[in-house]
Enzyme design. Structure first.
Site, PDB file in Angstrom:
ATOM      1  N   CYS A   1       0.773  -1.252   0.000  1.00 52.01           N
ATOM      2  CA  CYS A   1       0.000   0.000   0.000  1.00 52.01           C
ATOM      3  C   CYS A   1       0.800   1.296   0.000  1.00 52.01           C
ATOM      4  CB  CYS A   1      -0.948   0.006   1.197  1.00 52.01           C
ATOM      5  SG  CYS A   1      -2.059  -1.405   1.286  1.00 52.01           S
TER       6      CYS A   1
ATOM      7  N   LYS B   1      -8.939   6.386   1.433  1.00 49.06           N
ATOM      8  CA  LYS B   1      -7.714   6.000   2.148  1.00 49.06           C
ATOM      9  C   LYS B   1      -6.514   6.851   1.729  1.00 49.06           C
ATOM     10  CE  LYS B   1      -4.536   2.057   2.514  1.00 49.06           C
ATOM     11  NZ  LYS B   1      -4.381   0.603   2.399  1.00 49.06           N
TER      12      LYS B   1
ATOM     13  N   HIS C   1      -2.990   6.784   3.871  1.00 45.95           N
ATOM     14  CA  HIS C   1      -1.909   5.846   4.212  1.00 45.95           C
ATOM     15  C   HIS C   1      -0.524   6.352   3.834  1.00 45.95           C
ATOM     16  CE1 HIS C   1      -1.125   1.255   4.963  1.00 45.95           C
ATOM     17  NE2 HIS C   1      -0.712   2.041   5.942  1.00 45.95           N
TER      18      HIS C   1
END
Length: 579
Positions: free
Chosen positions: A71, A131, A133
């Site tokens: 990720c 998201k 991250h």
């Protein structure tokens, strides 16, 4: 912002761009979506009509690669067009391959320019839903709003099993098995071997040396055990308090309520587009970074049981509904032909999650026949970990129904937009992506393509694990799977630097996309020589930067909503941050 960047942005503001070069930009980036999860990529058990329509009305890429197999570095590469190693967002330590706590101090460096910052300076209204991250940092210094996004609604870290419920995976060999266990028993499971070793050492000390020393060993280790358990379950992703929902720079939910999150994210996206067009009268840059389909899986109650492929299929179909709702909003606003859409995934499926993971899919061999499923998974540089869906649609501009077989990357979207906008990249920030436009067929276009790809490096952490040149791919490092699997549930996710290959494993990816038949290395000396030369030339361009990932979570940096001073400290100690 330094003087050089100030001059750069003044230059951007001086550019007079026509409407044809400033379309709305809509990015759909899914989390952990497999190459074979969609109908347009051959899946016959999950319905994805709205996403399939993007491929039908635009261009579908069969060799689109993520910027990294996991990720954080993949998303950083996507937003900057640069290999994550240049950003300090890589690590060879399996514990720090992504940001694993909102209490870490690191984040996407501020001397990097995201594509959102460029869009913002060109007059776009920019928004991120979903998201991030890429770090939170002290007082939110690394939030999206500090990196070019006017608005942010979403999770600063990531969704994990803890965010959904107290069910956690049996990481000790039970592939796909889910157990109801307490966090205490989970911690004992994870540390059982260490604890057993301590007991044996203390027992030997008791019997052969000193009972007093054995007692001291046990006391110290017991204190360390419980402090370690408290720290891990309070300040890492095993804490439900790490499951945060932000609006801009304010926590609005801790822990997050997942069940209706896709609905809320979709509503935020449609509201952002509507307000930008009707109120702000600007083009928009919307980064719709879905929290799906990373575990924990979640859907609205009415979507449970819809798919023929269980809970994972339900999640894909709810994702598809969301994409359809956003496309419908473009039609309502009458801006469908003025919106450039890009759809992809940050990396391959998380096979350690068994029944909650996606498909490795099948790729076409050069013979034109379906090959076997791709090898590997998320976290690995085998094809399944890095080959992802890729769709570009720009109605009225890009010819529909195209299939693009050339090697492409998430690194390429940034330079593609720069070329569309006729903007030069910063001279001291070399881009590793190349334009996607050179292989697309346009109805009419004045875009000037400046560079084509020669080599693509696949990093595992800070190490080049594989290299792609033309139809050949060489593996210098590969993971070691758990016995009988293509994943590593025993350690959560495979360390991809387990086995070094010298000489490397070499594959003809066009003929053997499943990577099952290594070529006889002696017959390909010229190929390997060119790859090794490319590696040396690439590494010569790397500049050492501070590592952003390899930092422990600091309790005083861990966000806790609606609390300050002693109240905040007490809530952190008791793991009771809620709002």
């Amino acid at each position: 912002m330094n003087i050089l960047y100030g001059i750069y942005f003044i230059f951007l503001n001086s550019i007079n761009l026509s409407k044809s070069t400033t379309p709305n930009v809509l990015i759909f980036l899914v989390d952990d979506l497999g190459y074979g999860d969609l109908g347009c990529y051959g899946n016959s058990t999950i319905d994805s009509p709205h996403i399939d329509s993007l491929a039908r009305d635009g261009a579908r890429y069969t060799q689109m690669y993520s910027a990294a197999p996991i990720c954080t570095p993949s998303r950083a590469g996507f937003l900057t067009g640069r290999y994550p190693i240049r950003l300090g967002l890589t690590s060879n330590d399996n514990r720090f391959r992504t940001f694993n706590s909102p209490g870490q101090s690191g984040g996407l460096p501020h001397d990097e320019t995201t594509v959102a910052q460029v869009a913002q300076e060109l007059g776009y209204r920019t928004g991120l839903v979903g998201k991030w991250h890429l770090g939170l940092g002290r007082d939110g210094e690394h939030l999206p709003t500090r990196h070019g996004f006017h608005t942010f609604f979403g999770m600063p870290v990531t969704n994990v099993q803890t965010c959904g419920n107290k069910k956690v995976y049996n990481l000790i060999g039970g592939h796909g098995e889910i157990l109801d266990r307490s966090f205490f028993s989970y911690w004992i499971t994870l540390t059982g071997k260490i604890w057993l070793t301590i007991i044996v050492v203390a027992l030997v000390t008791w019997l052969f040396y000193s009972r007093k020393l054995a007692f001291i060993i046990l006391i110290i280790c017991a204190i360390g055990f419980f402090v370690g358990m408290w720290y891990t379950l309070s300040f890492t992703l095993l804490s439900r308090s790490s499951c945060l929902l932000y609006r801009n720079e304010t926590i609005i939910e801790q822990p997050i309520h997942l069940e209706d999150l896709t609905l809320r994210n979709t509503n935020e996206a449609t509201r952002f587009m509507t307000e930008t067009v009707q109120i702000h009268k600007k083009p928009f840059f919307l980064y719709m970074a879905y929290v799906k389909v990373h575990t924990a899986l979640f859907t609205l109650p009415e979507n449970v049981g819809r798919s023929r492929h269980g809970a994972y299929g339900d999640n894909i179909e709810e994702l598809d509904w969301s994409v359809g709702k956003i496309i419908q909003t473009l039609k309502i606003l009458n801006i469908e032909n003025d919106t450039l859409i890009f759809f992809s995934s940050d990396n391959g499926p998380f096979l350690e999650r068994g029944i909650e993971a996606g498909f490795c899919g099948r790729a076409m061999a050069s013979s034109g026949k379906l090959s076997k499923p791709l090898r590997g998974a998320k976290g690995q540089t085998w094809e399944c970990g890095i080959r992802v869906p890729g769709i570009v649609r720009w109605s009225g501009h890009v010819v529909s129904g195209q299939t693009i077989e050339s090697i492409s990357s998430l690194l390429d979207f940034y330079p593609s937009l720069l070329e569309l906008w006729n903007v030069e990249s910063m001279p001291d920030r070399p881009l590793d992506g190349v334009s996607l436009w050179s292989n697309l067929k346009f109805i009419s276009s004045t875009i000037q393509v400046r560079k084509e790809r020669n080599t693509l490096f696949h990093y595992c952490g800070s190490t080049i694990a594989a290299v792609r040149q033309g139809k050949y791919k060489a593996h210098y490092w590969t993971p070691t799977w758990d016995e009988g699997m293509r994943a590593c549930p025993s350690v959560t996710i495979c360390p991809c630097l387990s086995t070094e290959h010298s000489p490397p494993l070499l594959f003809d990816i066009e003929a053997d996309p499943a990577e099952e038949s290594p070529l006889d290395i002696e017959n390909y000396a010229d190929v390997l020589s060119m790859m090794n030369t490319a590696i040396q030339e690439h590494q010569a361009t790397l500049v050492s930067v501070p590592n952003q990932l390899e930092t422990l979570a600091l309790p005083w940096l861990f966000p806790c909503c609606n609390s300050q001073g002693w109240t905040r400290m007490i809530r952190l100690i008791t793991n009771s941050c809620q709002c």
